[in-house]
Enzyme design. Structure first.
Site, PDB file in Angstrom:
ATOM      1  N   HIS A  82       2.845   6.062  -3.035  1.00 49.47           N
ATOM      2  CA  HIS A  82       2.597   5.580  -1.670  1.00 49.47           C
ATOM      3  C   HIS A  82       2.266   6.746  -0.744  1.00 49.47           C
ATOM      4  CE1 HIS A  82       4.573   1.846  -3.021  1.00 49.47           C
ATOM      5  NE2 HIS A  82       3.954   1.279  -2.002  1.00 49.47           N
ATOM      6  N   LYS A 111       5.987   7.220   3.875  1.00 46.36           N
ATOM      7  CA  LYS A 111       6.939   6.192   3.417  1.00 46.36           C
ATOM      8  C   LYS A 111       8.340   6.797   3.329  1.00 46.36           C
ATOM      9  CE  LYS A 111       7.651   2.564  -0.023  1.00 46.36           C
ATOM     10  NZ  LYS A 111       7.980   1.560   1.021  1.00 46.36           N
TER      11      LYS A 111
HETATM   12  P1  NAD Z   1       5.334   2.121  10.345  1.00 49.02           P
HETATM   13  O1  NAD Z   1       6.277   3.267  10.502  1.00 49.02           O
HETATM   14  O2  NAD Z   1       3.866   2.384  10.482  1.00 49.02           O
HETATM   15  O3  NAD Z   1       5.689   0.964  11.408  1.00 49.02           O
HETATM   16  C1  NAD Z   1       6.992   0.582  11.715  1.00 49.02           C
HETATM   17  C2  NAD Z   1       7.024   0.141  13.171  1.00 49.02           C
HETATM   18  O4  NAD Z   1       8.337  -0.346  13.476  1.00 49.02           O
HETATM   19  C3  NAD Z   1       6.731   1.283  14.163  1.00 49.02           C
HETATM   20  O5  NAD Z   1       5.760   0.888  15.122  1.00 49.02           O
HETATM   21  C4  NAD Z   1       8.098   1.516  14.821  1.00 49.02           C
HETATM   22  O6  NAD Z   1       7.981   1.976  16.191  1.00 49.02           O
HETATM   23  C5  NAD Z   1       8.672   0.115  14.747  1.00 49.02           C
HETATM   24  N1  NAD Z   1      10.128   0.088  14.930  1.00 49.02           N
HETATM   25  C6  NAD Z   1      11.064   1.017  14.592  1.00 49.02           C
HETATM   26  N2  NAD Z   1      12.287   0.622  14.975  1.00 49.02           N
HETATM   27  C7  NAD Z   1      12.109  -0.599  15.559  1.00 49.02           C
HETATM   28  C8  NAD Z   1      13.001  -1.523  16.168  1.00 49.02           C
HETATM   29  N3  NAD Z   1      14.321  -1.267  16.272  1.00 49.02           N
HETATM   30  N4  NAD Z   1      12.475  -2.679  16.645  1.00 49.02           N
HETATM   31  C9  NAD Z   1      11.156  -2.947  16.582  1.00 49.02           C
HETATM   32  N5  NAD Z   1      10.252  -2.099  16.042  1.00 49.02           N
HETATM   33  C10 NAD Z   1      10.748  -0.937  15.543  1.00 49.02           C
HETATM   34  O7  NAD Z   1       5.671   1.479   8.943  1.00 49.02           O
HETATM   35  P2  NAD Z   1       4.755   0.508   8.036  1.00 49.02           P
HETATM   36  O8  NAD Z   1       3.903   1.328   7.123  1.00 49.02           O
HETATM   37  O9  NAD Z   1       4.118  -0.515   8.910  1.00 49.02           O
HETATM   38  O10 NAD Z   1       5.875  -0.159   7.105  1.00 49.02           O
HETATM   39  C11 NAD Z   1       6.977  -0.885   7.683  1.00 49.02           C
HETATM   40  C12 NAD Z   1       7.827  -1.470   6.566  1.00 49.02           C
HETATM   41  O11 NAD Z   1       7.061  -2.434   5.838  1.00 49.02           O
HETATM   42  C13 NAD Z   1       8.332  -0.474   5.504  1.00 49.02           C
HETATM   43  O12 NAD Z   1       9.655  -0.838   5.141  1.00 49.02           O
HETATM   44  C14 NAD Z   1       7.398  -0.692   4.325  1.00 49.02           C
HETATM   45  O13 NAD Z   1       7.976  -0.359   3.078  1.00 49.02           O
HETATM   46  C15 NAD Z   1       7.162  -2.167   4.430  1.00 49.02           C
HETATM   47  N6  NAD Z   1       5.955  -2.684   3.789  1.00 49.02           N
HETATM   48  C16 NAD Z   1       6.082  -3.856   3.116  1.00 49.02           C
HETATM   49  C17 NAD Z   1       4.978  -4.452   2.546  1.00 49.02           C
HETATM   50  C18 NAD Z   1       5.132  -5.802   1.879  1.00 49.02           C
HETATM   51  O14 NAD Z   1       4.121  -6.357   1.376  1.00 49.02           O
HETATM   52  N7  NAD Z   1       6.335  -6.375   1.859  1.00 49.02           N
HETATM   53  C19 NAD Z   1       3.721  -3.835   2.651  1.00 49.02           C
HETATM   54  C20 NAD Z   1       3.625  -2.638   3.344  1.00 49.02           C
HETATM   55  C21 NAD Z   1       4.756  -2.075   3.939  1.00 49.02           C
END
Ligand code: NAD
Length: 253
Positions: A146, A150
């Protein structure tokens, strides 16, 4: 038209969910939540996540799609349970306590959690089940790759693949190897690589003495996860409280 909220609206996945939803006619993103100082994403108002209860009451989404951090997801779960709003959880990396809080919320509202919202991974899991069942005694090794931002490792998807393997065979995960580390028959090596902006790659190798089977998946765009999460949200909107799996959405739609 299903009204959707997006938690983590300013993040990589949150933005992609909002962009992907703009092309759909069955749902509309009406509000985003984030701790980042962002007023709007593609015209969708973003409310400070510390005030999520007020935002849920004001914008009245039926379902909130969440891609954030585990501590944010559990706080959202409490607010959604109180407001009667369903949840689609894409966030990964929960400990047992966080997972229990989500399960508690599912007594009050529908909750659908998946470590991977791509339909390709669902197909891969079915293939893993079949291959591991058929190839008794083959050595198993699992690798995921990834992007370099991450935070959790191994990926939630790798854990799901591991659990799927363990439904078929009693193997113990060994996370990376170093030094004198001879392989045991009942182990599965699990490796996490972090580099560049790779969206998500997973590979399970099943190796016999004279042949190797490699089952792999590569996500080429985050839109694949966003589309699956939105399909899940539309599917979940009218469900009763309870715990739901993405496999049911894939089977139904
Ligand atoms: P990212 O860091 O780009 O985005 C996370 C967002 O959450 C940021 O904008 C951050 O400011 C916000 N955030 C942090 N604390 C918060 C809070 N208390 N309340 C509201 N918002 C808050 O991360 P990403 O790449 O978008 O990934 C996020 C999650 O999704 C990770 O856990 C990743 O592993 C997961 N993910 C899952 C899948 C899936 O298909 N299930 C796919 C991709 C990513």
């Amino acid at each position: 038209m299903t009204r959707i909220g997006v938690n983590g609206a300013a993040g990589r996945m949150g933005r992609t969910v909002i962009e992907t939803a703009a092309d759909r006619e069955d749902l509309e993103v009406v509000v985003g939540f984030d701790v980042a100082d962002v007023d709007a994403v593609r015209g969708v108002p973003v409310v400070d996540a510390s005030d999520v209860g007020t935002g849920l009451a004001e914008y009245e989404p039926s379902v909130v799609v969440d891609f954030t951090l585990p501590e944010s997801t559990v706080a959202l779960a409490d607010a959604c349970a109180e407001a009667g709003v369903g949840m689609v959880v894409g966030t990964t990396g929960f400990d047992d306590e966080g997972f229990d809080r989500l399960e508690s919320a599912s007594e009050a509202v529908p909750v659908l959690k998946a470590t991977n919202f791509s339909r390709g991974i669902q197909a891969l899991l079915r293939t893993v089940r079949e291959a591991v069942g058929a190839l008794d005694g083959y050595d198993l090794e699992l690798t995921e790759t990834h992007h370099n931002d991450k935070v959790d490792a191994p990926s939630g998807t790798a854990k799901t693949i591991l659990e799927t393997v363990q439904e078929q065979r009693d193997v113990e995960p060994v996370y990376g190897r170093e030094g004198h580390a001879p392989r045991e028959d009942d182990e599965i090596g699990v490796f996490a690589r972090r580099a560049g902006d790779i969206r998500g790659e997973h590979e399970l190798v099943l190796a016999g003495n004279d042949e190797v089977v490699s089952l792999s998946h590569r996500a080429e765009d985050r839109a694949v996860f966003a589309a699956g999460a939105l399909d899940a949200a539309a599917w979940l909107a009218d469900r009763d409280p309870g715990w739901y799996e993405f496999g049911a959405v894939v089977d139904d739609t």
